[in-house]
Each structure stands twice: as C-alpha cells, then as structure tokens.
Scaffold this motif. Sequence first.
Motif, mmCIF file in Angstrom:
data_model
loop_
_atom_site.group_PDB
_atom_site.id
_atom_site.type_symbol
_atom_site.label_atom_id
_atom_site.label_comp_id
_atom_site.label_asym_id
_atom_site.label_seq_id
_atom_site.Cartn_x
_atom_site.Cartn_y
_atom_site.Cartn_z
ATOM 1 N N CYS A 142 -14.508 -13.779 6.704
ATOM 2 C CA CYS A 142 -13.450 -15.165 7.205
ATOM 3 C C CYS A 142 -12.982 -15.821 6.017
ATOM 4 N N CYS A 143 -12.661 -17.577 5.831
ATOM 5 C CA CYS A 143 -12.372 -18.137 4.734
ATOM 6 C C CYS A 143 -11.838 -17.634 3.631
ATOM 7 N N TYR A 144 -11.647 -16.756 3.476
ATOM 8 C CA TYR A 144 -10.270 -16.249 1.895
ATOM 9 C C TYR A 144 -10.519 -16.702 1.520
ATOM 10 N N HIS A 145 -9.880 -18.172 1.150
ATOM 11 C CA HIS A 145 -9.841 -19.350 -0.073
ATOM 12 C C HIS A 145 -11.010 -18.841 -0.829
ATOM 13 N N LEU A 146 -11.639 -18.576 0.077
ATOM 14 C CA LEU A 146 -13.421 -19.082 -0.941
ATOM 15 C C LEU A 146 -13.867 -17.831 -1.657
ATOM 16 N N LEU A 147 -13.246 -16.278 -1.556
ATOM 17 C CA LEU A 147 -13.741 -14.988 -2.282
ATOM 18 C C LEU A 147 -13.094 -15.240 -4.007
ATOM 19 N N SER A 148 -14.033 -14.987 -4.551
ATOM 20 C CA SER A 148 -14.072 -15.089 -5.930
ATOM 21 C C SER A 148 -13.493 -14.020 -6.364
ATOM 22 N N GLU A 149 -12.062 -14.189 -6.678
ATOM 23 C CA GLU A 149 -11.500 -12.839 -7.720
ATOM 24 C C GLU A 149 -11.208 -12.951 -9.209
ATOM 25 N N GLU A 150 -11.729 -11.509 -9.045
ATOM 26 C CA GLU A 150 -12.339 -11.148 -10.722
ATOM 27 C C GLU A 150 -11.008 -11.783 -11.670
ATOM 28 N N PHE A 151 -10.008 -11.798 -11.003
ATOM 29 C CA PHE A 151 -8.722 -11.660 -12.087
ATOM 30 C C PHE A 151 -7.908 -12.394 -12.374
ATOM 31 N N GLU A 152 -8.956 -13.582 -11.571
ATOM 32 C CA GLU A 152 -8.046 -14.395 -10.984
ATOM 33 C C GLU A 152 -7.420 -15.440 -12.045
ATOM 34 N N ASN A 153 -9.071 -16.359 -13.030
ATOM 35 C CA ASN A 153 -9.339 -16.818 -14.231
ATOM 36 C C ASN A 153 -9.539 -16.095 -15.908
ATOM 37 N N GLN A 154 -8.882 -14.836 -15.347
ATOM 38 C CA GLN A 154 -8.794 -14.030 -17.439
ATOM 39 C C GLN A 154 -9.622 -14.928 -17.896
ATOM 40 N N HIS A 155 -8.150 -15.685 -17.971
ATOM 41 C CA HIS A 155 -9.334 -16.531 -19.913
ATOM 42 C C HIS A 155 -10.252 -17.207 -20.176
ATOM 43 N N LYS A 156 -11.005 -17.218 -19.403
ATOM 44 C CA LYS A 156 -12.272 -17.742 -18.825
ATOM 45 C C LYS A 156 -12.795 -17.520 -18.947
ATOM 46 N N GLU A 157 -14.373 -16.695 -19.302
ATOM 47 C CA GLU A 157 -15.246 -16.303 -19.818
ATOM 48 C C GLU A 157 -15.908 -16.319 -18.840
ATOM 49 N N CYS A 158 -16.365 -15.089 -18.352
ATOM 50 C CA CYS A 158 -17.366 -15.106 -17.016
ATOM 51 C C CYS A 158 -18.468 -14.420 -17.052
ATOM 52 N N THR A 159 -19.804 -14.369 -16.478
ATOM 53 C CA THR A 159 -21.051 -13.714 -16.867
ATOM 54 C C THR A 159 -21.262 -12.833 -15.188
ATOM 55 N N GLN A 160 -19.906 -13.013 -14.443
ATOM 56 C CA GLN A 160 -20.528 -12.762 -13.195
ATOM 57 C C GLN A 160 -19.998 -11.557 -12.642
ATOM 58 N N GLU A 161 -20.841 -10.581 -12.601
ATOM 59 C CA GLU A 161 -20.341 -9.148 -12.309
ATOM 60 C C GLU A 161 -19.715 -8.347 -10.973
#
Length: 600
Positions: free
Chosen positions: A409-428
């Motif tokens: 449930c709560c799809y809005h709380l999913l993290s999306e890999e390609f949502e903020n591609q201009h931001k650096e992120c260490t999430q794997e």
Amino acid sequence: MADSCPLPETPDLPTLHAKLQGMLQFLKYSLPISNAHTVDFYTESVWEKLIDLSPETVLAALGRTTAARLSEARPLVEAGGKSGIFDFSKIFCEISQKMVNVEAFALAAKYYSLQNLGVCTSFEQLLVALQGNQKQRMGENMKPDEFMNMKKSHEVHIMSEMISNIADFCGIQQVIDLGSGKGYLSSFLCMKYGLKVYGIDSSSINTHGAEERNRKLKKHWRVHHTRSKLDVNGPALKISKERKVQDETEYKANTEEAYNNIGINQEEMLPLDFLTGFSDPEISKSKKQMKNLHVIPQPEENLCFENVFPFVDFWPINAVEPTTSSQISNRNISEANKERRKMASKSCESSIYSPLTSFITADSELRDIIKDLEDCLMVGLHTCGDLAPNTLRIFTSKYEIKGVCSVGCCYHLLSEEFENQHKECTQEQWGFPMCHYLKEKRWCCGRNARMSACLALERVAVGQGLPTESLFYRAVLQDIIKDWYGITKCDGHVGKIYSKSSSFLDYVRKSLKKLGLDESKLPEKIIMDYYEKYKPRMNELEAFNMLKVVLAPCIETLILLDRLCYLKEQENIVWSALVKLFDPVKSPRCYAVIALKKQQ
C-alpha cells in the motif's frame, strides 16, 4: 510438501513485457494528468495545458453508463488487438499532447488494469491447488470479526486462509509478518491455524499495542471456548458479547487516535458529489452492501470517498464480488491439523505470537532479529511504501524463506530510482522500479502519480466520491498566496482546516494563519473576489479529478507488474503470481504478490 494439484499456470516474462510495452505507451501520454498537483490547478492552468475538451463534455462522457458509447471506441484498437496497442493519436493530439477523446481514454485505461489484462491468478484455483488432496480446514469456529472491525476482519479472514494453505503446501510452521502493526493478522494465524508467528514492526508503539492485544485475546480465546461448550442462551454468550463490545470500543478508540496521528493532508483527500445512482444490478447490490459497511479509516487509504460516480463501463462486473473461503466447499480437517489446532489452543493460553520491534530494509539480517529462524513464510498485509518491495527482496535472498504473500500500500511513499536524477543519492535499493525491463527504460511515475494510484475506482463506483469543494478551496487559496505573497510553491500543509471552516473566507483566514502568512493584509472583498472568479470553473476540477480516478488502476497495475516481473527474473523462484484477495470496495489495495521457491 502436501500431496497437491499442479499450481495454476501464470504468464511468463515475455508475456508480461508485451503487456508492459503497451501500458508504457499509454502512460507516456497519460501520466501528466496524474502528476498534476491539484493544489496548483488554477495557478498553473492545468486544464488548459492538458485537456482539449470542455469539463461538461468530460463529465458527461464519464457519466454515461451504457456500454454502447465505449463500444464506439473499440475501432481504436489496432487490427488483431492482441498486443493491446491503441492508436493513441485518436486519444491525444500529436502536436499539443492534449486529450481530445475521453471515451477512448477511458477504454484504454480500462484495458490496462489488472482486471482486464489477463495476468492475475484466480484465488479459488490457487487455493484448490494448494490444498490438493488434503480436505481442510474450517478449523475452530472463531471468526475474525469477533475482535476486529469489518474491513480488517475481511482482510485477515481471507489472507490468513491463503497463508495457512501455503504453509501446509510447503510443510512450514513458522511465519514472519512484516509491518505487523498491532498484530491482527499475526494473532489470527497463530490462534486459528496454529502457526508460529513473528510479527515485526518498526514502531515500538505498535509492538506494545500488539502485546496488549495478546492479553486481551487470551481472555477472548477463553471466553470463546467456554461459550462453544455451553448453550447459546447461557451466561458464556452474555460474557462474550459484553467483552466483544468492550474490545470493539477500545479498538475503535485506538484506531481513531492512530488515524488522527497519521497527518493526512486535507488537500490530498479528493471527493466528488455531483452524480447519483447506477442502473447496473451488480453496482446497486454493492451500494446496498456499502450502506451496512462501516469502514474505519486505515493508514493505507490516503484518500476518502463519499459520493457516487457511475463507472460501470470502466469497472468489471465481478470486481466487488467478495472472494472468501465460503466459495470453496466446507472441508474436513486432517488429523494432523486437528492435532496442530489442539496444540495451538494450548499455546494461545501462554502467548498469541511474538511481536518484535525492528526497522526492516532489504539488507536486514533476520537471524539477528529472530534467534530460532527456520524454514518459514514471509507475509505482509498492507506493507507501506518500500517495505513491500523490500519484502520481496528479502524473500529472494534468504534461503530460509520458502514463500511470500505480500499486499502493499502507500505507493506515494515508494522511493523511485529515476525520479530525481539530478540529485546525488547513495541509495542502492529502490522501491520502484524493481525489474530489469523498467530499469533499462529508466521509467519514472512521479510522486503525484503514485499518490493518485491510491484512488479507489471501485469505491467511487458504489457511492463514495471525491470532496471537490475542499480541494477547490485549496486551489483558489494557492492563487491568492501566489498573487499576494509572491510564493509560487508553497510547501506548507493546510491540513484539516476545511472541516473546521464555516465559509471560504473563514478557510482562507485560518489557512494563511497556519502557514505563517499575514492575513490582515487581505480585505474580505479581495478574498471573495477570488472565490467568485473561480467558482464557475469548479467543474474543471471535478472533471480532472475523475480522469485521475479512471487512470488510477493503470498506475497501480504498473507497480504490481514491476514486482511480478522482478520475481520472474529470479532463478530460485519456481512460481509467482498476482492474486486478487479482497473485495476492492472493502479493501482497495486488494492484490497480493505470492511466490514460492524451488523445493530442495
């Protein structure tokens, strides 16, 4: 493993990829509708940018309940139609990309929903295959609605039966319930089916609540067994009824308090109230059922629905038929299960199940949390955000976990890999996408689109619509904030001020104060001028939100197909499927991802 029938066939990866291909083409044109934030509806001229039709035309088209109108759009499907690829130039203008044909849009949205894609596995067929030659198991006469509200009872009753049959099929006694909350599913699996359950939740408050419910359920269990041995008119029934009322009162109070603490934003609760009635007998039947359905709000439902909109043409006839064990003939209990239930009854006197507090990620080491970990199943009933995909990742990576049954449930709380591609992120590890097919396409839905995937078309169809006026107030307020305070993007949340306001003027005054803006600089006349300016355009907001409702099942379908494809890609998974467990009117997030590993 039980002596069983073959498990139902499920679509392979090439078939799923073909379905995804057409769906992605449709969503490429349609996603801007779902991603438009209704707060900015007037400030960013959303209707003019995306829709080349009048709101009256859209509302009239969606309001028609005859199949004839939709049949006119069928020639839009390419010859053969097997690929499901539509001629999207007939739906969206090739130059402006605006929608020009709402009937064809609705037909395509209907096609790309799980109900119509032909990728789901029948609940009844799977249950029969899992049970094989073991005729089982109605078990104790304990019913979940004796200690749960109707919605939760519906979910727990159906999902627990599925889980118990998977456990028998795999020869497993241990179950790990992720995101177990206060332990409704966990305690029922232990109490009725004799399974050894560990309920893991990140909230210590929930874990403490589960422990408290253990105490109450022990008393409930004793009363139940006492009552079953006495005449129904005897004192045990009176005691049980009194305790049931007490437990339900306490539960409702706890649930209401928890719901109030969720902090759901009023501007994200989008109801409509302009149409009534259905001629279709199945819809009418469901509406009558809904009159007796007192649903206590749950965290996984981020949007409420109150009124009617006729979506019979976009919604399968059998969409709200409840799938329950009553559809399978009553079965005798095997001797092994009788013995297990006797042991379960005794064990329930000392402990219902083991609630644990831990924050679960895809890299969590279960042996650090559960010391006596053995071959087990991993389950989750409405696991929030990334917990649902992480449940699948843990399942595929841990040898001890032999099967999974997960409802997210709560799809809005999913993290999306390609949502903020201009931001650096260490999430794997990301919540979406999971499968290689969508990763290679670098597909992104966007938070607003994922939020709109939580909209429940089936609930709207049986009389629970969208409160347009509250969102209309918020959208007009945004234009005031932009013009008079120079703020184009307001990150502050107004919250539930609409329900506490006597008028639009009162709403604006209270909202500005909550946002920390000086409301004294705005005279009453200016505020009301904005209201009068946009009031004739409220129907644009109504029509736009209904387009979002029609599109919502497609976005949910994409998210769930992504998870199924991920499982199909794993070499150690022998069987995986999407199964509709619940009546979507009672529980809109009704699809389970179920998978089994190869048996060693």
